[in-house]
Motif scaffolding. Structure first.
Motif, PDB file in Angstrom:
ATOM      1  N   SER A 192      28.343  27.294 -38.502  1.00 37.18           N
ATOM      2  CA  SER A 192      26.979  26.848 -38.774  1.00 37.18           C
ATOM      3  C   SER A 192      27.035  25.715 -39.785  1.00 37.18           C
ATOM      4  CB  SER A 192      26.162  28.020 -39.323  1.00 37.18           C
ATOM      5  OG  SER A 192      24.879  27.583 -39.699  1.00 37.18           O
ATOM      6  N   ASP A 193      27.546  24.564 -39.336  1.00 33.51           N
ATOM      7  CA  ASP A 193      27.716  23.424 -40.231  1.00 33.51           C
ATOM      8  C   ASP A 193      27.797  22.152 -39.389  1.00 33.51           C
ATOM      9  OD1 ASP A 193      30.296  23.352 -39.127  1.00 33.51           O
ATOM     10  OD2 ASP A 193      31.168  24.486 -40.783  1.00 33.51           O
ATOM     11  N   LEU A 194      28.192  21.048 -40.007  1.00 27.01           N
ATOM     12  CA  LEU A 194      28.221  19.775 -39.283  1.00 27.01           C
ATOM     13  C   LEU A 194      29.171  19.839 -38.080  1.00 27.01           C
ATOM     14  CD1 LEU A 194      27.018  16.861 -39.432  1.00 27.01           C
ATOM     15  CD2 LEU A 194      29.189  16.200 -40.497  1.00 27.01           C
ATOM     16  N   ASN A 195      30.252  20.600 -38.193  1.00 21.81           N
ATOM     17  CA  ASN A 195      31.165  20.722 -37.043  1.00 21.81           C
ATOM     18  C   ASN A 195      30.462  21.353 -35.846  1.00 21.81           C
ATOM     19  OD1 ASN A 195      33.486  19.556 -38.171  1.00 21.81           O
ATOM     20  ND2 ASN A 195      33.946  21.468 -39.294  1.00 21.81           N
ATOM     21  N   GLY A 196      29.590  22.298 -36.114  1.00 23.01           N
ATOM     22  CA  GLY A 196      28.802  22.884 -35.029  1.00 23.01           C
ATOM     23  C   GLY A 196      27.866  21.854 -34.419  1.00 23.01           C
ATOM     24  N   LEU A 197      27.238  21.044 -35.274  1.00 30.59           N
ATOM     25  CA  LEU A 197      26.311  20.012 -34.771  1.00 30.59           C
ATOM     26  C   LEU A 197      27.050  18.978 -33.923  1.00 30.59           C
ATOM     27  CD1 LEU A 197      23.326  19.077 -34.854  1.00 30.59           C
ATOM     28  CD2 LEU A 197      23.935  17.680 -36.848  1.00 30.59           C
ATOM     29  N   ARG A 198      28.285  18.661 -34.329  1.00 30.52           N
ATOM     30  CA  ARG A 198      29.076  17.668 -33.582  1.00 30.52           C
ATOM     31  C   ARG A 198      29.299  18.087 -32.131  1.00 30.52           C
ATOM     32  NH1 ARG A 198      33.332  16.839 -38.586  1.00 30.52           N
ATOM     33  NH2 ARG A 198      32.346  14.966 -39.474  1.00 30.52           N
ATOM     34  N   GLU A 199      29.281  19.398 -31.845  1.00 28.59           N
ATOM     35  CA  GLU A 199      29.530  19.874 -30.474  1.00 28.59           C
ATOM     36  C   GLU A 199      28.321  19.715 -29.560  1.00 28.59           C
ATOM     37  OE1 GLU A 199      32.542  23.614 -31.496  1.00 28.59           O
ATOM     38  OE2 GLU A 199      30.380  23.957 -31.309  1.00 28.59           O
ATOM     39  N   VAL A 200      27.143  19.533 -30.150  1.00 30.74           N
ATOM     40  CA  VAL A 200      25.913  19.685 -29.369  1.00 30.74           C
ATOM     41  C   VAL A 200      25.713  18.600 -28.303  1.00 30.74           C
ATOM     42  CG1 VAL A 200      23.412  20.029 -29.478  1.00 30.74           C
ATOM     43  CG2 VAL A 200      24.871  20.966 -31.275  1.00 30.74           C
ATOM     44  N   SER A 216      20.435  22.792 -42.418  1.00 32.16           N
ATOM     45  CA  SER A 216      21.459  23.834 -42.543  1.00 32.16           C
ATOM     46  C   SER A 216      22.864  23.308 -42.255  1.00 32.16           C
ATOM     47  CB  SER A 216      21.157  24.990 -41.585  1.00 32.16           C
ATOM     48  OG  SER A 216      19.916  25.579 -41.918  1.00 32.16           O
ATOM     49  N   TYR A 217      22.938  22.118 -41.663  1.00 30.93           N
ATOM     50  CA  TYR A 217      24.258  21.553 -41.354  1.00 30.93           C
ATOM     51  C   TYR A 217      24.587  20.399 -42.296  1.00 30.93           C
ATOM     52  CZ  TYR A 217      21.914  23.645 -37.366  1.00 30.93           C
ATOM     53  OH  TYR A 217      21.148  24.463 -36.592  1.00 30.93           O
ATOM     54  N   CYS A 218      23.790  20.256 -43.338  1.00 31.09           N
ATOM     55  CA  CYS A 218      23.969  19.168 -44.313  1.00 31.09           C
ATOM     56  C   CYS A 218      23.995  19.762 -45.715  1.00 31.09           C
ATOM     57  CB  CYS A 218      22.850  18.140 -44.168  1.00 31.09           C
ATOM     58  SG  CYS A 218      22.717  17.429 -42.511  1.00 31.09           S
ATOM     59  N   ARG A 219      24.837  20.786 -45.894  1.00 27.04           N
ATOM     60  CA  ARG A 219      24.928  21.485 -47.176  1.00 27.04           C
ATOM     61  C   ARG A 219      26.202  21.139 -47.934  1.00 27.04           C
ATOM     62  NH1 ARG A 219      22.704  27.278 -44.737  1.00 27.04           N
ATOM     63  NH2 ARG A 219      20.499  26.682 -44.860  1.00 27.04           N
ATOM     64  N   GLY A 220      26.904  20.113 -47.451  1.00 29.12           N
ATOM     65  CA  GLY A 220      28.105  19.692 -48.160  1.00 29.12           C
ATOM     66  C   GLY A 220      29.323  20.555 -47.895  1.00 29.12           C
ATOM     67  N   LEU A 221      29.330  21.287 -46.778  1.00 26.49           N
ATOM     68  CA  LEU A 221      30.476  22.157 -46.480  1.00 26.49           C
ATOM     69  C   LEU A 221      31.622  21.392 -45.829  1.00 26.49           C
ATOM     70  CD1 LEU A 221      28.572  25.256 -45.127  1.00 26.49           C
ATOM     71  CD2 LEU A 221      30.222  25.317 -47.003  1.00 26.49           C
ATOM     72  N   VAL A 222      31.304  20.346 -45.076  1.00 21.53           N
ATOM     73  CA  VAL A 222      32.336  19.588 -44.352  1.00 21.53           C
ATOM     74  C   VAL A 222      32.710  18.329 -45.113  1.00 21.53           C
ATOM     75  CG1 VAL A 222      32.832  18.340 -42.200  1.00 21.53           C
ATOM     76  CG2 VAL A 222      31.630  20.547 -42.123  1.00 21.53           C
ATOM     77  N   MET A 223      31.709  17.653 -45.658  1.00 22.72           N
ATOM     78  CA  MET A 223      31.951  16.499 -46.527  1.00 22.72           C
ATOM     79  C   MET A 223      30.735  16.333 -47.429  1.00 22.72           C
ATOM     80  SD  MET A 223      31.721  13.518 -43.617  1.00 22.72           S
ATOM     81  CE  MET A 223      30.333  13.400 -42.496  1.00 22.72           C
ATOM     82  N   ASP A 224      30.687  15.230 -48.170  1.00 26.89           N
ATOM     83  CA  ASP A 224      29.551  14.967 -49.055  1.00 26.89           C
ATOM     84  C   ASP A 224      28.239  15.150 -48.291  1.00 26.89           C
ATOM     85  OD1 ASP A 224      28.256  13.489 -51.458  1.00 26.89           O
ATOM     86  OD2 ASP A 224      27.583  12.397 -49.674  1.00 26.89           O
ATOM     87  N   ASN A 225      27.274  15.838 -48.897  1.00 23.87           N
ATOM     88  CA  ASN A 225      26.087  16.236 -48.123  1.00 23.87           C
ATOM     89  C   ASN A 225      25.272  15.052 -47.605  1.00 23.87           C
ATOM     90  OD1 ASN A 225      25.094  16.129 -51.064  1.00 23.87           O
ATOM     91  ND2 ASN A 225      23.173  16.421 -49.966  1.00 23.87           N
ATOM     92  N   LEU A 226      25.247  13.934 -48.329  1.00 21.78           N
ATOM     93  CA  LEU A 226      24.488  12.785 -47.816  1.00 21.78           C
ATOM     94  C   LEU A 226      25.233  12.090 -46.672  1.00 21.78           C
ATOM     95  CD1 LEU A 226      22.852  11.293 -51.039  1.00 21.78           C
ATOM     96  CD2 LEU A 226      21.780  12.643 -49.219  1.00 21.78           C
ATOM     97  N   LYS A 227      26.563  12.151 -46.709  1.00 23.62           N
ATOM     98  CA  LYS A 227      27.337  11.646 -45.553  1.00 23.62           C
ATOM     99  C   LYS A 227      27.072  12.539 -44.341  1.00 23.62           C
ATOM    100  CE  LYS A 227      31.164   9.119 -47.660  1.00 23.62           C
ATOM    101  NZ  LYS A 227      31.896   9.614 -48.844  1.00 23.62           N
ATOM    102  N   GLU A 228      26.941  13.844 -44.584  1.00 21.69           N
ATOM    103  CA  GLU A 228      26.607  14.755 -43.484  1.00 21.69           C
ATOM    104  C   GLU A 228      25.241  14.416 -42.888  1.00 21.69           C
ATOM    105  OE1 GLU A 228      29.070  18.800 -44.673  1.00 21.69           O
ATOM    106  OE2 GLU A 228      26.976  18.620 -45.299  1.00 21.69           O
ATOM    107  N   CYS A 229      24.270  14.101 -43.757  1.00 25.68           N
ATOM    108  CA  CYS A 229      22.939  13.703 -43.260  1.00 25.68           C
ATOM    109  C   CYS A 229      23.061  12.463 -42.377  1.00 25.68           C
ATOM    110  CB  CYS A 229      21.982  13.394 -44.415  1.00 25.68           C
ATOM    111  SG  CYS A 229      21.481  14.837 -45.365  1.00 25.68           S
TER     112      CYS A 229
END
Ligand SMILES: [Zn+2]
Length: 452
Positions: A192-200, A216-229
Motif C-alpha cells: 500500500s504505497d507508491l510501488n502499488g500505485l506504479r502497478e495500476v 496513502s501512497y505519498c507518505r514517504g515510504l518509497v522516497m521523499d514524500n513530495l517526489k512521491e506526489c
C-alpha cells in the motif's frame, strides 16, 4: 420561475461553481428541489425562511470515500459513520467498502438522513470465496453485489491483496457490467504505497477505475514524500481519462492491528505505520507504539467513535485479540496540501475530490480543512465547492447534485466562515444537521438499475 417556496435560505454567500455564482443570494426551494437562486426573494412568497447571512452556502458535500459499514469484523463495525458524517456537514457519501446488507441495516438503525451509495469490499473467504478470484467468479460476484444494492466493488489491496492478474480481472469484470470499481492499491507483489500505485496503469486495461486516497501512497515510504506526489501525478496523468481520484486531508490514517500466531502484524498498512517510525512490525512493536502515544485505538463512546491513546489503546487492542481498528498520524501535511491544490496546465485539478476516508473513522475534516486552504489562499471558494461537491457529483453521475441549477436536488452545506465548519446541512431541502446536531433520520440508498 415564480410561485411560492417551501423554504428560502436567506442572504448567504452562495458558492456554486457550475453556475459561476459567488455572491450573496437567496436560494428558494420547492418540493425538495432548488427552484430559484436570485438576489432577493420576497418574504411573502416563502412558507419558511432560514437566515444564512454571513454564512457560506454551497452544494452539499459529497464524500467519495467514506466508511459507513466497516469491512472489519470488530467493534467499529457499526453504522456510527452516518451521524459522524452528518455532524460534519456531509450530505452524500460513497461507502468504501462494506457489505450491502450491512449498509442497509445501518441506514435503517442509525441513519442520519444522508444519501448513501455503497461498494462491496472484496474480502477472501468472506465476500468472495477464493484468495485470487478468476474472471468468471468475479463476474458473478459483481452481478450479485449490484443485485443486492451495491454500485460496485472495492479492491482492498492494503489488506487483502490479490495477484496482479486477479486484480486486473476484478477491474475488467466490474467494467463489463458498468459497475464502479475502487482500488486501495497493493497486490501480492507490492504494498500500500507508491510501488502499488506504479502497478495500476498496466492492469487497468481500457476500463475505468477509482484509485482511492492517493495520499496513502505519498507518505514517504518509497522516497521523499513530495517526489512521491510528483510521480503519483504522472501515473494518474497517464490514464487521466480512465481514473477518478480523491485524497483526504486528515493527518491520521485508519488501520487494523491484527497479529498472526507468530506475533507479526498481518496487514501491510499496519506494517507501514510501524516502519514509518522505526518500530518492529510485530505485536511488541505495536504495543510500544501505542504506549508511546504514536497512534491510538478506535473505541465507541456515546454513539461516536473516538481515539484513545496509551494504556487505554493497548487495552482496546488486546480486548479485541489484536483485531482492532487503530490510527496513526502518517499522512504528511505537505503531501495533503500538494495533492489537494495541484492543477494540470488546463486548470483542472490533478486529484478530483477531497474525501474524508472517514465516516465511522473520526477524521471527518474534509470541509473544515478545505476551508482552511481557502483561508490560506491556496484555493478559492469556488474551487473548494468544486472539490467538495461539484466534481464528486460528476464522478458519481449524480447529475442533480453538486450545483444549484433550477430543479437540482435541495442538498446544501452551510459553512460558518469564522470556523470553517459546517453549521447546517439540508438534504432535499430538509435540515439533517443544525448547529452540529443531527436531526436527519434514515437515508436514501443510491443503487443501480439492478439493485432497484
Ligand atoms: Zn477507506
Amino acid at each position: 420561475m415564480t410561485g411560492r417556496f417551501d423554504l428560502v435560505l436567506r442572504g448567504g454567500h452562495v458558492v456554486d461553481p457550475a453556475n459561476g455564482t459567488d455572491s450573496v443570494m437567496d436560494v428558494g426551494f420547492r418540493l425538495g428541489k432548488v427552484a430559484q437562486v436570485t438576489e432577493r426573494i420576497d418574504d411573502g412568497l416563502a412558507d419558511d425562511v432560514i437566515d444564512a447571512s454571513g454564512k457560506i452556502v454551497m452544494p452539499g458535500h459529497i464524500d467519495t470515500h467514506a466508511h459507513l459499514s466497516s469491512p472489519f469484523n470488530n467493534s467499529v463495525n457499526r453504522a456510527y459513520g452516518h451521524v459522524m458524517l452528518a455532524e460534519s456537514g456531509t450530505t452524500t457519501a460513497l461507502d468504501l467498502a462494506g457489505e450491502p446488507g450491512a449498509l442497509a441495516e445501518g441506514m435503517r438503525s442509525q441513519g442520519a438522513g444522508l444519501n448513501v451509495a455503497g461498494l462491496m469490499g472484496l474480502i477472501p473467504h468472506s465476500t468472495v470465496k477464493d484468495d485470487d478470484p478468476s474472471l468468471p467468479v468475479m463476474r458473478d460476484v459483481v452481478a450479485d453485489a449490484l443485485g443486492r444494492g451495491a454500485i460496485g466493488v472495492k479492491l482492498l489491496g492494503g489488506y487483502h491483496p490479490f495477484t496482479l492478474e486477479s486484480t486486473a480481472d476484478v477491474i475488467a469484470a466490474a467494467n463489463e457490467q458498468l459497475a464502479w470499481v475502487a482500488f486501495h492499491v497493493g497486490s501480492k507483489d507490492s504494498g500500500s504505497d507508491l510501488n502499488g500505485l506504479r502497478e495500476v496503469p498496466e492492469i487497468v486495461g481500457g476500463g475505468r477505475l477509482h484509485v482511492a486516497h492517493i495520499n496513502s501512497y505519498c507518505r514517504g515510504l518509497v522516497m521523499d514524500n513530495l517526489k512521491e506526489c510528483a510521480e503519483a501525478f504522472e501515473i494518474i496523468e497517464s490514464k487521466r481519462s480512465q481514473f477518478v481520484t480523491e485524497a483526504y486531508l486528515a493527518q491520521i490514517n485508519g488501520t487494523n492491528g491484527k497479529c498472526d500466531e507468530d506475533g507479526n502484524l498481518v496487514y501491510n498498512v499496519a506494517q507501514n505505520c510501524m516502519k514509518a517510525r522505526g518500530y518492529p512490525t510485530t505485536d511488541a512493536g505495536m504495543r510500544q507504539a501505542l504506549l508511546d502515544g504514536y497512534g491510538g485505538a478506535l473505541v465507541e463512546r456515546g454513539g461516536r467513535i473516538v481515539i484513545v491513546t496509551g494504556e487505554d489503546a493497548v487495552r482496546a487492542w488486546e480486548e479485541q485479540k489484536t483485531d482492532a481498528s487503530l490510527s496513526f498520524p502518517v499522512n504528511p501535511a505537505t503531501s495533503a496540501f500538494t495533492l489537494t491544490t495541484e492543477k494540470y496546465d488546463d486548470g483542472e485539478f490533478r486529484i478530483d475530490a477531497v474525501s474524508t476516508d472517514g465516516g465511522s473513522l473520526p477524521r471527518n475534516v474534509a470541509i473544515e480543512r478545505t476551508m482552511a486552504l481557502v483561508s490560506f489562499g491556496a484555493l478559492s471558494l469556488l474551487e473548494a465547492a468544486k472539490k467538495l461537491s461539484y466534481t464528486p457529483s460528476r464522478m458519481l453521475g449524480l447529475l442533480n447534485k453538486g450545483h444549484f441549477s433550477e430543479g437540482a436536488d435541495g442538498d446544501v452545506t452551510v459553512v460558518d466562515p469564522s470556523t470553517g465548519k459546517a453549521m447546517m446541512s439540508l438534504v432535499n431541502a430538509q435540515p439533517i444537521m443544525i448547529g452540529g446536531r443531527v436531526v436527519g433520520r434514515g437515508g436514501k440508498w443510491l443503487v443501480t438499475g439492478a439493485g432497484e
